[in-house]
Design an enzyme around this catalytic site. Structure first.
Site, short mmCIF file in Angstrom:
data_model
loop_
_atom_site.label_atom_id
_atom_site.label_comp_id
_atom_site.label_asym_id
_atom_site.label_seq_id
_atom_site.Cartn_x
_atom_site.Cartn_y
_atom_site.Cartn_z
N ALA A 69 67.10 67.28 -82.04
CA ALA A 69 65.72 67.01 -81.64
C ALA A 69 65.34 67.75 -80.35
CB ALA A 69 65.50 65.51 -81.49
N THR A 70 66.30 67.97 -79.47
CA THR A 70 66.00 68.70 -78.23
C THR A 70 65.50 70.10 -78.57
OG1 THR A 70 67.69 67.47 -77.04
CG2 THR A 70 66.97 69.54 -76.05
N ASN A 151 62.72 55.65 -77.20
CA ASN A 151 64.17 55.47 -77.31
C ASN A 151 64.74 54.39 -76.39
OD1 ASN A 151 63.24 57.74 -75.65
ND2 ASN A 151 65.36 57.86 -74.99
N GLN A 179 63.74 58.76 -83.08
CA GLN A 179 64.09 57.33 -83.17
C GLN A 179 63.42 56.62 -84.34
OE1 GLN A 179 66.27 55.58 -81.40
NE2 GLN A 179 66.77 57.16 -79.91
N SER A 199 66.54 64.37 -85.74
CA SER A 199 67.93 64.67 -85.42
C SER A 199 68.85 63.86 -86.33
CB SER A 199 68.19 64.28 -83.96
OG SER A 199 69.52 64.50 -83.62
N HIS A 201 72.04 62.84 -85.81
CA HIS A 201 72.97 61.85 -85.25
C HIS A 201 72.31 60.53 -84.86
CE1 HIS A 201 72.54 62.07 -80.72
NE2 HIS A 201 71.99 63.22 -81.01
N THR A 239 73.65 81.58 -87.84
CA THR A 239 74.12 81.20 -89.16
C THR A 239 73.92 79.71 -89.35
OG1 THR A 239 75.78 82.94 -89.03
CG2 THR A 239 76.16 81.21 -90.67
N CYS A 321 72.25 57.69 -64.31
CA CYS A 321 72.91 58.40 -63.22
C CYS A 321 72.48 59.86 -63.26
CB CYS A 321 74.42 58.35 -63.40
SG CYS A 321 75.10 56.79 -62.93
C1 LIG Z 1 68.30 61.44 -78.98
C2 LIG Z 1 66.90 61.85 -78.78
C3 LIG Z 1 66.57 63.19 -78.53
C4 LIG Z 1 67.63 64.26 -78.43
O1 LIG Z 1 68.12 64.56 -79.69
P1 LIG Z 1 69.36 65.57 -79.84
O2 LIG Z 1 69.47 65.75 -81.31
O3 LIG Z 1 70.53 64.88 -79.25
O4 LIG Z 1 69.00 66.82 -79.15
C5 LIG Z 1 65.25 63.51 -78.35
N1 LIG Z 1 64.30 62.58 -78.42
C6 LIG Z 1 64.56 61.29 -78.66
C7 LIG Z 1 63.45 60.31 -78.74
C8 LIG Z 1 65.87 60.88 -78.84
O5 LIG Z 1 66.14 59.60 -79.06
#
Ligand SMILES: *Cc1c(COP(=O)(O)O)cnc(C)c1O
Length: 371
Positions: A69-70, A151, A179, A199, A201, A239, A321
């Site tokens: 997502a980043t 999030n 999210q 994303s 994960h 790739t 942090c």
């Molecule tokens: C986790 C998250 C991201 C980052 O996603 P990645 O796949 O780890 O880069 C961006 N936006 C929100 C709202 C997220 O919860």
């Protein structure tokens, strides 16, 4: 270790793990190669692309794979402002509680590209209203970026109204749906979304793969963030990560069953009931999705709780942090919490493997540190 941090990263689903173990052995060919193994890899990638498109009512040609997502947020926002059409329309509206990466991207564009940013605050319930967005619209506004589900709070924004507002003003609409993907109904046409970031994960897939939806991509002139050898129609070089992309598809397939279990168990309600029965004062921050609870514990020594239970629970507290000092979460301060209150705020996010006894153990520990 009891894991209450699925919003940061959801545990890899068993089905997905099995799938990855098998595909590692067979899907080694480069999906851009024209020989048979390459074509097979490419077909598997197209299957995942179709699954993503179907999940949001888009066309497969409008989906581009990224590393997460980043990167999708980078491509949406930087890509948008790279287009010749928008050189005189360099104003973006973002919400104050966007993921850190969105703030970092807009800070960069302000410094380097003459983009100006207006920041819309969520209300005290953690919602960004379309009214609040509309007050910031200028003639040169060409993009609005408001996340679907926050999030840290789990609150759900009124995308349909914001999308409608953008449509009426001929403004493009980006949403970070990391999210909400596979948790909330999502139809990019009904919600008037132009760019959408997701994303793997966050839904039990592997880290390192994500995607972006771009409305009528082929009619746009987006500049890639990663220039490469023509992959993804020239919009994202590198790739393609066949195994990860296949696993993303598997997660889309399996996640809904697991999420249904979370909804059915109603861990959120279970924890709140226990806190009430144990006479632990609590404040719930915002009306959230079933898998997430943001709760402030005013009479609890949250720092000691965190320290003494760090081997027992994985949970997130309302301060992050940074390199030098601990700063209050920008999300919590955006809804009006001060530093002290933010420090007493826990974000609990559940997964399908949690059990009631996990919640009970947490409630007992919270009680111990409450005066
Ligand atoms: C986790 C998250 C991201 C980052 O996603 P990645 O796949 O780890 O880069 C961006 N936006 C929100 C709202 C997220 O919860």
């Amino acid at each position: 270790m009891i894991y209450f941090d699925s919003a940061a990263s959801y545990p890899l689903l068993d089905d997905v793990k099995q799938d990855m173990l098998c595909s590692n052995d067979i899907l080694f060919a480069n999906p851009s190669s024209s020989h048979q193994l390459g074509v097979e890899s490419s077909e598997i990638i197209e299957h995942s692309r179709q699954l993503i498109a179907d999940a949001i009512n888009a066309l497969p040609s409008e989906i581009i794979f990224t590393s997460g997502a980043t990167e999708s947020n980078n491509l949406a926002i930087k890509g948008h402002f790279s287009q010749p059409d928008y050189q005189s329309k360099k104003h973006i509206i973002i919400s104050a509680y966007e993921h850190k990466c969105v703030h970092a991207i807009t800070d960069f564009l302000v410094r380097t590209s003459g983009v100006s940013v207006s920041v819309v605050k969520p209300n005290c319930d953690g919602i960004v209203s379309s009214q609040a967005v509309s007050e910031l619209i200028r003639p040169e506004t060409s993009l609005v970026s408001v996340m679907h589900v926050n999030n840290e709070l789990g609150t759900v924004n009124p995308l349909k109204e914001i999308g409608q507002l953008c449509y009426e003003h001929n403004i493009r609409f980006h949403t970070d749906a990391a999210q909400s993907f596979m948790k909330k109904m999502m139809d990019v046409d009904e919600l008037n979304i132009d760019y959408l970031s997701i994303s793997a994960h966050k839904i039990g897939g592997p880290k390192g793969v994500g995607a972006i939806y771009i409305r009528e991509r082929r009619n746009l002139m987006l500049e890639p963030v990663i220039h490469g050898a023509g992959q993804e129609d020239g919009l994202r070089g590198g790739t393609l990560a066949t195994v990860l992309i296949k696993a993303f598809g598997k997660a889309i397939d399996s996640f809904p069953r697991n999420y249904a279990h979370i909804i059915e168990q109603d861990f959120k309600c279970h924890l709140i009931t226990l806190l009430r029965d144990l006479n632990v004062p609590y404040i719930v921050n915002g009306h959230s999705i079933p898998s997430l609870l943001s709760v402030t514990l005013p009479d609890t020594d949250v720092q000691s709780l965190m320290r003494s239970t760090q081997d027992q629970f994985s949970l997130a507290v309302g301060s992050a942090c940074s390199s030098k000092e601990i700063e209050a979460s920008h999300v919590l301060t955006s809804i009006g919490l001060d530093r002290t209150t933010a420090d007493k705020t826990l974000r609990l996010s559940f997964h399908h493997g949690n059990e009631y006894t996990d919640i009970e153990q947490l409630a007992v520990e919270i009680k111990k540190y409450t005066h």
